[in-house]
Design a protein around this motif. Structure first.
Motif, PDB file in Angstrom:
ATOM      1  N   THR A  87       0.832  -1.195   0.000  1.00  0.00           N
ATOM      2  CA  THR A  87       0.000   0.000   0.000  1.00  0.00           C
ATOM      3  C   THR A  87       0.869   1.249   0.000  1.00  0.00           C
ATOM      4  N   SER A 128      -4.728   6.750  -0.622  1.00  0.00           N
ATOM      5  CA  SER A 128      -4.091   5.437  -0.453  1.00  0.00           C
ATOM      6  C   SER A 128      -4.414   4.567  -1.658  1.00  0.00           C
ATOM      7  N   THR A 130      -3.224   0.557  -3.656  1.00  0.00           N
ATOM      8  CA  THR A 130      -2.467  -0.700  -3.614  1.00  0.00           C
ATOM      9  C   THR A 130      -1.797  -0.951  -4.959  1.00  0.00           C
TER      10      THR A 130
END
Length: 504
Positions: A87, A128, A130
């Motif tokens: 992440t 955020s 991934t």
């Protein structure tokens, strides 16, 4: 280092050094090709091996045919569902509007709509995200570039004396391809409209191997990109950080990422260029300003981890939880077999982007003897970088006889105010006394005495061509640039004026 605002300092060493084209070849080239032909050849001969490869001849082919060859892109990334992921978190603090030098509401006709995109940009577009470790394969060195200190272009610059700069009147970036995709995805976490390839030089992404172990690389990189902040009906507003810096620690097969950090350096008093149009066409008037961005960075929450762990028989023994929590690992410490400092790696990146630059301005003034002469540019250096400092003959001269640098005008003012270093303060004061807006070109002694100087506006006036004097197509427009000969003559005149001081 910043882009588009600074001081350029060059230190010509009074030592005769070898050059890439020997005197014999220069004389033969002049006799065979003439000055313009030799200038053309040396400008194309990037590696100075006296041979034009197909790649070096490419700009001429594109200019003559008008048809650029199809771009070559690496195969698009294919997601591995069993690969490791991690992440990345984005953080930013908006530009401090009070640091903009002139663009306050109502001043110089600056409208509120012009700055609407800037004023509304308060936080990252995607806090955020991934990523797959394998996506970061783009940062691995190519064949032949796996040694400590090696530098290479991840995304090479496509700007040259033929292409000029990219247009200003755009709102949406082109579709990224190949290695551009990862850089675009990362920068999109800050703002939805990043342009991976900036309009002006320097352009692209360069990397350097900072450290090597049996299984890992620590790679330092530098990105020159920009954002388009406005949307229709407002006119384009370009937000160009001085640079994006960062590093990544990843395995040599890109299956595992241990660490990743990307950020806009905030150690300078000003670190962002801004430009915006007052019309929709390319010929519309443009306003420019600079400012300070306290924070813009991406960091990993932790090393990449797999979603599933199998035993030797292929049975699942652990998997990522339903809440997305990663599997817990204890990672071994990396023992680097060889390494250089981050400062050294960053310096190598800088010289790759700016072949004429070697040391910082304060360091240029300190620890030098009286056998050298300084050439200093006080003010914004972009125009010079895009003209005379892009010329191969000029770069050859600079690399042969100069140590180069630049700094912000504000930094010179800070040096002048430094009561703890009166010697450096005095040298900075002598340079600032000769400065006039926007850029002053100076030749000075190591003690700070300015022996020769000219304002860049006057310099450009002397070297500009009237429209009726410029042919529709001529190599002279690209290679036999009057600014080049004027620039070289300025340096030589400065050296001549400095000689009596050096000999006394």
């Amino acid at each position: 280092c910043t882009s588009g605002m600074g001081v350029v300092a060059c230190l010509p060493q009074l030592v005769v050094c070898s050059i890439d084209l020997s005197t014999v070849f220069q004389e033969a080239g002049l006799k065979t090709l003439g000055p313009e032909g030799l200038f053309l050849f040396s400008s194309l001969d990037v590696d100075h091996d006296l041979y034009l490869s197909a790649e070096e001849f490419k700009p001429i082919a594109e200019k003559l045919t008008g048809i650029p060859p199809p771009a070559e892109f690496e195969e698009e990334f294919l997601h591995d569902p069993n690969g490791e992921t991690f992440t990345v978190s984005a953080k930013m603090q908006p530009l401090l509007l009070e640091t903009m030098t002139k663009s306050k509401d109502g001043f110089l006709g600056v409208s509120h709509s012009s700055l609407s995109g800037l004023r509304s940009w308060k936080s990252p577009a995607t806090p955020s995200s991934t990523f797959s470790a394998a996506q970061f394969r783009a940062f691995l060195p190519p064949k032949g570039k796996g040694e400590l200190g090696d530098t290479w272009w991840i995304i090479p610059s496509e700007l040259n004396i033929f292409t000029g700069y990219l247009p200003n009147n755009r709102y949406h970036p082109p579709t990224p391809r190949g290695k551009e995709v990862l850089i675009h995805n990362l920068l999109s976490m800050f703002h939805p409209r990043p342009f991976v390839k900036s309009r002006f030089a320097p352009q692209g992404v360069v990397a350097c191997i900072r450290a090597v172990s049996d299984f890992y690389y620590d790679i330092v990189f530098r990105i020159h990109a920009e954002f388009q902040l406005n949307e229709v009906p407002n006119f384009p507003f370009w937000f160009t950080p001085g640079q994006f810096a960062g590093h990544i620690v990843l395995s040599k097969d890109a299956s595992h990422v241990r660490d990743f950090h990307l950020y806009v350096p905030n150690d300078k008093s000003l670190n962002v260029d801004m430009e915006w149009l007052y019309g929709a066409s390319e010929s519309s008037s443009m306003e420019v300003d600079i400012g300070y961005l306290p924070q813009m960075e991406l960091r990993v929450a932790g090393p990449s981890t797999p979603s599933v762990i199998y035993d030797e028989k292929g049975n699942v023994i652990d998997r990522r939880g339903e809440g997305g929590e990663p599997i817990q690992f204890v990672f071994e410490e990396i023992n680097w077999s060889s390494e250089i400092s981050r400062e050294e790696a960053a310096s190598r990146l800088e010289v790759t982007f700016y072949p004429f630059k070697k040391v910082s301005f304060p360091n240029a003034l300190m620890d030098i003897n009286m056998s050298v002469v300084l050439v200093v540019y006080v003010g914004s250096g972009r125009t010079l970088r895009e003209t005379v400092l892009e010329s191969s003959p000029v770069l050859a001269l600079l690399n042969q006889s100069f140590i180069s640098s630049w700094s912000l005008v504000k930094e010179l003012e800070d040096l002048q105010a430094d009561e703890q270093n009166l010697v450096l303060s005095q040298k900075a004061r002598l340079h600032l006394e000769k400065y006039s807006f926007p850029v002053e070109m100076m030749v000075a002694l190591p003690n700070g005495t300015v022996v020769h100087h000219i304002n860049a506006n006057n310099f450009l006036d002397q070297t500009s061509m009237k429209p009726e004097e410029s042919p529709s197509f001529s190599f002279s427009g690209g290679f036999d640039d009057p600014s080049t000969s004027t620039y070289i003559r300025f340096l030589q005149e400065g050296l001549d004026k400095a000689k009596p001081y050096l000999q006394s």
